[in-house]
Design a protein around this motif. Structure first.
Motif, PDB file in Angstrom:
ATOM      1  N   VAL A  77      54.541  29.637  -7.409  1.00 21.22           N
ATOM      2  CA  VAL A  77      53.596  28.438  -7.506  1.00 21.22           C
ATOM      3  C   VAL A  77      52.455  28.376  -7.914  1.00 21.22           C
ATOM      4  CG1 VAL A  77      52.251  27.300  -5.459  1.00 21.22           C
ATOM      5  CG2 VAL A  77      54.457  28.343  -4.817  1.00 21.22           C
ATOM      6  N   PHE A  78      52.332  27.595  -8.933  1.00 20.09           N
ATOM      7  CA  PHE A  78      51.151  27.223 -10.087  1.00 20.09           C
ATOM      8  C   PHE A  78      50.034  27.030  -9.389  1.00 20.09           C
ATOM      9  CE2 PHE A  78      55.405  27.070 -12.180  1.00 20.09           C
ATOM     10  CZ  PHE A  78      55.136  28.233 -13.045  1.00 20.09           C
ATOM     11  N   ASP A 149      63.258  36.832  -3.483  1.00 25.10           N
ATOM     12  CA  ASP A 149      62.607  38.134  -2.915  1.00 25.10           C
ATOM     13  C   ASP A 149      61.099  38.318  -3.201  1.00 25.10           C
ATOM     14  OD1 ASP A 149      65.466  38.809  -2.143  1.00 25.10           O
ATOM     15  OD2 ASP A 149      65.777  39.605  -4.042  1.00 25.10           O
ATOM     16  N   LEU A 150      60.788  37.641  -4.529  1.00 24.43           N
ATOM     17  CA  LEU A 150      59.512  38.048  -4.654  1.00 24.43           C
ATOM     18  C   LEU A 150      58.716  36.784  -5.309  1.00 24.43           C
ATOM     19  CD1 LEU A 150      57.141  39.678  -5.830  1.00 24.43           C
ATOM     20  CD2 LEU A 150      58.407  40.059  -7.885  1.00 24.43           C
ATOM     21  N   LEU A 151      57.595  36.328  -4.601  1.00 20.00           N
ATOM     22  CA  LEU A 151      57.069  35.205  -4.580  1.00 20.00           C
ATOM     23  C   LEU A 151      55.719  35.172  -5.136  1.00 20.00           C
ATOM     24  CD1 LEU A 151      56.818  32.335  -3.887  1.00 20.00           C
ATOM     25  CD2 LEU A 151      56.072  32.647  -1.721  1.00 20.00           C
ATOM     26  N   PHE A 152      55.317  34.766  -6.285  1.00 22.06           N
ATOM     27  CA  PHE A 152      53.992  34.654  -6.910  1.00 22.06           C
ATOM     28  C   PHE A 152      53.185  33.451  -6.416  1.00 22.06           C
ATOM     29  CE2 PHE A 152      56.711  36.978  -9.744  1.00 22.06           C
ATOM     30  CZ  PHE A 152      55.719  38.227 -10.093  1.00 22.06           C
ATOM     31  N   LEU A 153      52.068  33.438  -5.961  1.00 24.42           N
ATOM     32  CA  LEU A 153      51.265  32.319  -5.342  1.00 24.42           C
ATOM     33  C   LEU A 153      49.819  32.474  -6.228  1.00 24.42           C
ATOM     34  CD1 LEU A 153      51.783  32.650  -1.648  1.00 24.42           C
ATOM     35  CD2 LEU A 153      53.044  30.975  -3.148  1.00 24.42           C
ATOM     36  N   ASP A 154      49.865  31.566  -6.906  1.00 24.78           N
ATOM     37  CA  ASP A 154      48.463  31.397  -7.788  1.00 24.78           C
ATOM     38  C   ASP A 154      47.295  30.467  -7.006  1.00 24.78           C
ATOM     39  OD1 ASP A 154      46.396  31.669  -9.772  1.00 24.78           O
ATOM     40  OD2 ASP A 154      47.800  31.272 -11.531  1.00 24.78           O
TER      41      ASP A 154
ATOM     42  N   ASP B 132      56.279  25.034 -17.217  1.00 26.59           N
ATOM     43  CA  ASP B 132      56.367  26.091 -16.322  1.00 26.59           C
ATOM     44  C   ASP B 132      57.558  26.243 -15.183  1.00 26.59           C
ATOM     45  OD1 ASP B 132      54.420  27.247 -18.111  1.00 26.59           O
ATOM     46  OD2 ASP B 132      52.684  26.968 -16.657  1.00 26.59           O
ATOM     47  N   LEU B 133      57.372  25.327 -14.573  1.00 18.16           N
ATOM     48  CA  LEU B 133      58.231  25.158 -13.327  1.00 18.16           C
ATOM     49  C   LEU B 133      60.021  25.103 -13.908  1.00 18.16           C
ATOM     50  CD1 LEU B 133      58.659  24.614 -10.510  1.00 18.16           C
ATOM     51  CD2 LEU B 133      59.117  22.340 -10.989  1.00 18.16           C
ATOM     52  N   LEU B 134      60.073  24.672 -14.928  1.00 19.25           N
ATOM     53  CA  LEU B 134      61.624  24.837 -15.456  1.00 19.25           C
ATOM     54  C   LEU B 134      61.878  25.951 -15.920  1.00 19.25           C
ATOM     55  CD1 LEU B 134      62.320  21.275 -16.781  1.00 19.25           C
ATOM     56  CD2 LEU B 134      62.350  22.077 -14.444  1.00 19.25           C
TER      57      LEU B 134
END
Ligand SMILES: Nc1ncnc2c1ncn2[C@@H]1O[C@H](COP(=O)(O)OP(=O)(O)OP(=O)(O)O)[C@@H](O)[C@H]1O
Ligand SMILES: [Mg+2]
Lengths: 235, 234
Positions: A77-78, A149-154, B132-134
């Motif tokens: 999540v950017f 399995d692995l979630l990046f949250l910025d 970035d998302l794609l």
């Protein structure tokens, strides 16, 4: 078993400027890691490196498999969420369309996640028209919908009010309880204390401290970490 | 002054009574320009998307050539095609000179760079937004192009409309390769040029009104597309 990233001598340089590292870091297999640090410390860069979005100038990124394979079971999540120019429902459905989920389970999942983020009445609304906070919730739901399995949250709650923040933190806690490994960049210390099982602390691209959560918050080993937690300005 | 007023009245009468010459010429214009836009779009839209997301060795050069081609004077394009298709030229055997097909070829060459360039710009902006998302979602190259074309469809339609606007109003190239032959290759713009020269203002003005109506139609549609984009209506 979740495949977690491991960095050795990882260094990012862009246009002759060193943005990050060198960093050696091995993360615990489970739980939620917060990445803390002042603006420009390199939190986003570190997350992007671990997700394989940012090329390393030196050192290496290791997963059990290759980073490309590992990314298949990850989501990101950017900091400024990327919202597709589609309806809310189609934004949620997008990762499921990509991975070939059938129509019925896809629609069920979309309805379920829209309800969890309070957007059930906005399914056909064009997502670019949502408020900033609603977009952040949508981006989080879209990341969770494919069960990574692995979630990046910025900084997933940077634009949210208290109520929305609690909703988001509950969703994150649920995901962790369900076995999802989470790596969360934030400069909200309260949020870090509430959610973290361990902490990584960066200043000016350097790894200052990496420790389990109670230890990092109760007895920080470095003067910089103490100053950061006291809200002092770091030099 | 009287002559012009009389011409205006006669022009309106031609339009209201659906004069057969006027209808024939208008339909041929539409036929030539629409086919040219379809062919040019089929080449230019994927090319634009591809140029936006694909990094390759001669990318900058390709874009520069595209922009240069956009500035080609149509009458010179007509001249070159004339030479190629003339009896002594390399494609003379095809017998295409002074046919509708030759006119379509000329228009395709004139508008393909224009459509590709507008499409490329739109796709490049969308790709910057989605990049970035794609990447994060491990999309294949095909999935990326599909997503960009789907979500950028309004901008792509606008690019094609710009091509149509240019094609329908173009005269220099098609008069050279088409020859402006009555009941064969005469279209709105070439007929206007001819009738004006002959002093038949009625038909010239009538054809002119049709052309203006088409041009306004294109710009209204373009405007409406831009507005739905801003309002984000799906
Ligand atoms: N592509 C790039 N080229 C040059 N410099 C960059 C690039 N990307 C990031 N930077 C710089 O790298 C540094 C770290 O940026 P980063 O976004 O990782 O910080 P951050 O800790 O996430 O900050 P914030 O809390 O403001 O989000 C900043 O000084 C930024 O200007
Ligand atoms: Mg950041």
């Amino acid at each position: 078993m979740v495949s977690v990233p491991q960095l050795s001598g990882a260094l990012v340089r862009r246009r002759g400027k060193r943005l990050l590292g060198p960093i050696d870091l091995t993360l615990a297999a489970a739980g939620l890691t917060v990445v803390l640090g002042p603006n420009g410390a390199g939190k986003s860069t570190l997350l992007r490196v671990m997700h394989g979005l940012e090329r390393l100038s030196e050192g290496s990124l290791n997963y059990e498999n290759t980073p490309e394979l590992a990314r298949r079971s990850q989501a990101f999540v950017f900091q400024s969420p990327v919202i597709l120019r589609r309806s809310v429902a189609e934004n949620l459905a997008y990762p499921l369309r990509l991975n070939g989920t059938g129509k019925a389970p896809r629609e069920a999942a979309v309805a379920d996640w829209a309800a969890r983020i309070g957007l059930s009445d906005a399914l056909v609304t064009p997502a670019p028209r949502l408020s900033g906070g609603e977009k952040q919730k949508l981006a989080l739901a879209r990341a969770l919908i494919a069960r990574p399995d692995l979630l990046f949250l910025d900084e997933p709650t940077s634009n949210l009010d208290g109520t929305s923040m609690r909703e988001i933190e509950a969703l994150i806690a649920d995901a962790v309880a369900g076995g999802t490994r989470v790596i969360l960049a934030t400069h909200d210390l309260g949020q870090a204390r509430r959610l973290a099982s361990d902490a990584v602390f960066l200043v000016k691209g350097q790894l200052i401290e990496a420790a389990p959560s109670p230890q990092f918050f109760d007895t920080p080993a470095t003067a910089q970490a103490r100053a950061f937690q006291n809200g002092d300005i770091l030099e | 002054m009287d002559e012009i007023a009389a011409g205006l009245v006669a022009a309106l009468r031609l339009i209201v009574t659906l004069d057969s010459d006027l209808v024939e010429i208008s339909l041929r214009s539409l036929q030539v320009s629409l086919i040219a836009v379809l062919i040019a779009s089929a080449i230019a839209l994927p090319l634009g998307a591809w140029l936006a997301i694909h990094r390759f060795r001669f990318r900058r050069a390709t874009i520069a050539v595209l922009n240069a081609l956009m500035g080609l004077p149509p009458v010179v394009v007509g001249l070159i095609i004339y030479i190629l298709l003339s009896r002594a030229g390399p494609f003379g055997g095809l017998g295409l000179l002074f046919t509708v097909k030759a006119m379509i070829i000329a228009q395709v060459i004139i508008i393909t760079p224009l459509i590709a360039s507008i499409a490329h710009q739109a796709m490049r902006d969308l790709w910057a937004e989605y990049h970035d998302l794609l990447i994060s979602l491990n999309t294949s190259k095909w999935q990326r192009i599909h997503t960009l074309i789907r979500d950028g469809r309004r901008a792509l339609l606008t690019a094609s409309l710009a091509g149509f606007g240019r094609a329908i109003g173009e005269v220099g190239a098609i008069i050279v390769v088409g020859g402006n032959i009555d009941h064969a290759t005469r279209v709105l713009t070439t007929a206007i040029a001819l009738e004006t020269g002959k002093g038949d203002f009625a038909l010239a003005l009538g054809l002119g009104f049709v052309l203006i109506a088409l041009a306004i139609g294109v710009s209204i549609t373009t405007h409406w597309l831009a507005r739905t984009e801003k309002d984000s209506r799906w």
